[in-house]
Structures are given as C-alpha cells and as structure tokens.
Design an enzyme around this catalytic site. Structure first.
Site, PDB file in Angstrom:
ATOM      1  N   ILE A   1      -1.872   3.162  17.902  1.00  0.00           N
ATOM      2  CA  ILE A   1      -1.403   4.552  17.879  1.00  0.00           C
ATOM      3  C   ILE A   1      -1.665   5.169  19.245  1.00  0.00           C
ATOM      4  CG2 ILE A   1      -1.839   6.826  16.856  1.00  0.00           C
ATOM      5  CD1 ILE A   1      -0.248   4.915  15.065  1.00  0.00           C
TER       6      ILE A   1
ATOM      7  N   LEU B   1       1.028  -2.323  12.918  1.00  0.00           N
ATOM      8  CA  LEU B   1       0.413  -3.290  13.832  1.00  0.00           C
ATOM      9  C   LEU B   1       0.366  -2.854  15.291  1.00  0.00           C
ATOM     10  CD1 LEU B   1       1.595  -6.708  12.325  1.00  0.00           C
ATOM     11  CD2 LEU B   1      -0.511  -5.432  11.945  1.00  0.00           C
TER      12      LEU B   1
ATOM     13  N   HIS C   1      -8.452  -0.859   6.837  1.00  0.00           N
ATOM     14  CA  HIS C   1      -8.658  -2.164   7.483  1.00  0.00           C
ATOM     15  C   HIS C   1      -9.173  -3.136   6.422  1.00  0.00           C
ATOM     16  CE1 HIS C   1      -9.291  -4.934  10.778  1.00  0.00           C
ATOM     17  NE2 HIS C   1     -10.463  -5.213  10.254  1.00  0.00           N
TER      18      HIS C   1
ATOM     19  N   ASN D   1      -6.597   5.214   8.496  1.00  0.00           N
ATOM     20  CA  ASN D   1      -6.217   3.804   8.517  1.00  0.00           C
ATOM     21  C   ASN D   1      -7.005   3.025   7.466  1.00  0.00           C
ATOM     22  OD1 ASN D   1      -4.976   1.417   9.647  1.00  0.00           O
ATOM     23  ND2 ASN D   1      -6.964   0.927  10.550  1.00  0.00           N
TER      24      ASN D   1
ATOM     25  N   ASP E   1     -10.318   0.941  15.805  1.00  0.00           N
ATOM     26  CA  ASP E   1     -11.060   0.469  14.616  1.00  0.00           C
ATOM     27  C   ASP E   1     -12.498   0.975  14.576  1.00  0.00           C
ATOM     28  OD1 ASP E   1      -9.536  -2.815  14.118  1.00  0.00           O
ATOM     29  OD2 ASP E   1      -9.055  -0.803  13.387  1.00  0.00           O
TER      30      ASP E   1
ATOM     31  N   ASN F   1       0.838  -1.216   0.000  1.00  0.00           N
ATOM     32  CA  ASN F   1       0.000   0.000   0.000  1.00  0.00           C
ATOM     33  C   ASN F   1       0.866   1.258   0.000  1.00  0.00           C
ATOM     34  OD1 ASN F   1      -3.080  -0.470   0.292  1.00  0.00           O
ATOM     35  ND2 ASN F   1      -2.148  -2.051   1.539  1.00  0.00           N
TER      36      ASN F   1
HETATM   37  C1  GRF Z   1      -3.240  -4.387   4.311  1.00  0.00           C
HETATM   38  O1  GRF Z   1      -4.007  -5.538   4.021  1.00  0.00           O
HETATM   39  C2  GRF Z   1      -4.040  -3.444   5.157  1.00  0.00           C
HETATM   40  O2  GRF Z   1      -5.437  -3.512   4.958  1.00  0.00           O
HETATM   41  C3  GRF Z   1      -3.732  -3.918   6.540  1.00  0.00           C
HETATM   42  O3  GRF Z   1      -2.373  -4.278   6.517  1.00  0.00           O
HETATM   43  C4  GRF Z   1      -2.056  -4.720   5.200  1.00  0.00           C
HETATM   44  C5  GRF Z   1      -0.822  -3.990   4.737  1.00  0.00           C
HETATM   45  O4  GRF Z   1      -0.343  -4.629   3.594  1.00  0.00           O
HETATM   46  N1  GRF Z   1      -3.999  -2.865   7.514  1.00  0.00           N
HETATM   47  P1  GRF Z   1       0.961  -3.969   2.876  1.00  0.00           P
HETATM   48  O5  GRF Z   1       2.070  -3.970   3.879  1.00  0.00           O
HETATM   49  O6  GRF Z   1       0.572  -2.579   2.463  1.00  0.00           O
HETATM   50  O7  GRF Z   1       1.215  -4.870   1.695  1.00  0.00           O
END
Ligand code: GRF
Length: 192
Positions: free
Chosen positions: A90, A87, A106, A104, A147, A16
């Site tokens: 915050i 993970l 999810h 964020n 969340d 991402n």
């Molecule tokens: C994603 O699936 C996001 O929804 C979750 O953590 C993952 C991050 O994936 N919060 P990446 O590290 O961006 O590949």
C-alpha cells in the site's frame, strides 16, 4: 446515521471478501462499497459480480497515482480500507490519508513469518519448516512498516505432525472467515 463505507483490496480467490460482504449484508451503518483488485484473473472479481459489489481493476501505475486513487476512494466516500490478500504494498500516501483506517489480515502470528514473500502457501511452508507447534492469524493496522502495524487481534491453531501447507492453510482460512468480519465490525463500531 453515519454510514461507514468500506473498500476491500484483494488479489486472490476472495473467500475473505465474500465472508465480509455477507457479514455486512443487512448492516444499516456499514457498507461494502467497492472491491479493488490488481489481478484480472482474481476470483474476487467473480465475488464482486455475484454480490453486486462495484469492482475496479487497477495496475501498478494507478496504485501509485495518488490523485487518481484518492479521488476514486473519495468518490465512493470510502472511510475504511480492508486488505484481504492484496499482494502489492500500500503506498504511503494512502496510509497517510487513512490513518488507522487500513486493516490487514496476515495468515501467520506476526511479527514472525511476515514481510516480503510471506504470503499464501509460502507462509504455511515456512511455519511448518520452522517446526512451529502453532500458527494462526493476525489482524492489524497497516502503517508505513506494513506487517509491523499495531496488532488488533490474533487467533491461534495447533499444528499437528501430519499437517501440510495445504491442511494448515485450511485451518487458517477457517480462523480468518470466523474472525475477520466480526473484528472489522468491532473496530469500526468502537472508532465512532
Ligand atoms: C488469506 O489467507 C489472507 O490471510 C492473506 O491472503 C489470503 C486471501 O485469501 N492475506 P482469499 O483471497 O480471501 O481467499
């Protein structure tokens, strides 16, 4: 013109983060100024190197050290914090310091399948085990309830009978990569 500087917090592969960085590559008013990670082996460190994005490895103490973290972010004139698979929770001082400026993503349709332990493959396994016919992504603000912050956007995908956690994860990643960058841009431009 006011430049909006973004810090991306990530703990994993950084797919991402990579999409967000390339989305804003030629932007004149949005800059990805910093990547922060808590995982020395995170793929996102590689993404930072490949994209010449400054990165910072922090541990739990540093994350909880408000003067250190606020100073570090202010040093880079950070206006927005994007959580792309970070993970750790915050800290509240950061939520207070960046009200409605922490976003964020999810990998499920909140408020279901959120909260403690609901990350990565665990989410997709739980969704499939629950017999859900669809899953999706939720892009939301972070508040002290984590969340349960105000939802900005949700996008759905169908779950087929033969879907596994892996195949569902792929569908979710496709949705994330398509919608997270443009949603961040929309929120920032509308917040001006
Ligand atoms: C994603 O699936 C996001 O929804 C979750 O953590 C993952 C991050 O994936 N919060 P990446 O590290 O961006 O590949």
């Amino acid at each position: 013109m006011k430049i909006n500087n973004i810090a991306i917090f990530a703990s994993g592969a950084g797919s991402n983060a990579r999409k967000i960085i390339s989305h804003f590559e030629n932007s004149e008013d949005i800059d990805i100024s910093l990547i922060i990670t808590n995982n020395p082996h995170a793929g996102v460190i590689q993404v930072a190197e490949e994209t010449n994005t400054p990165s910072l490895l922090i541990d739990k103490e540093k994350l909880k050290d408000s003067s250190y973290l606020i100073h570090t972010l202010r040093d880079k004139n950070i206006d927005w914090i994007i959580l792309a698979g970070f993970l750790w929770k915050i800290p509240e001082f950061l939520v207070d310091h960046f009200p409605k400026h922490i976003i964020n993503i999810h990998p499920a349709l909140l408020p279901k399948f959120g909260g403690k332990g609901m990350y990565g493959a665990h989410v997709h396994q739980a969704v499939i085990a629950a017999g859900e016919k669809e899953s999706g992504i939720t892009i939301h603000y972070i508040d002290k309830d984590y969340d349960r912050g105000e939802i900005i956007l949700q996008k759905r995908c169908f779950i087929n009978r033969d879907d596994t956690a892996e195949s569902l994860a792929e569908k979710i990643h496709t949705l994330e990569h398509k919608w997270f960058p443009r949603t961040i841009e929309k929120v920032i431009k509308e917040a001006k």
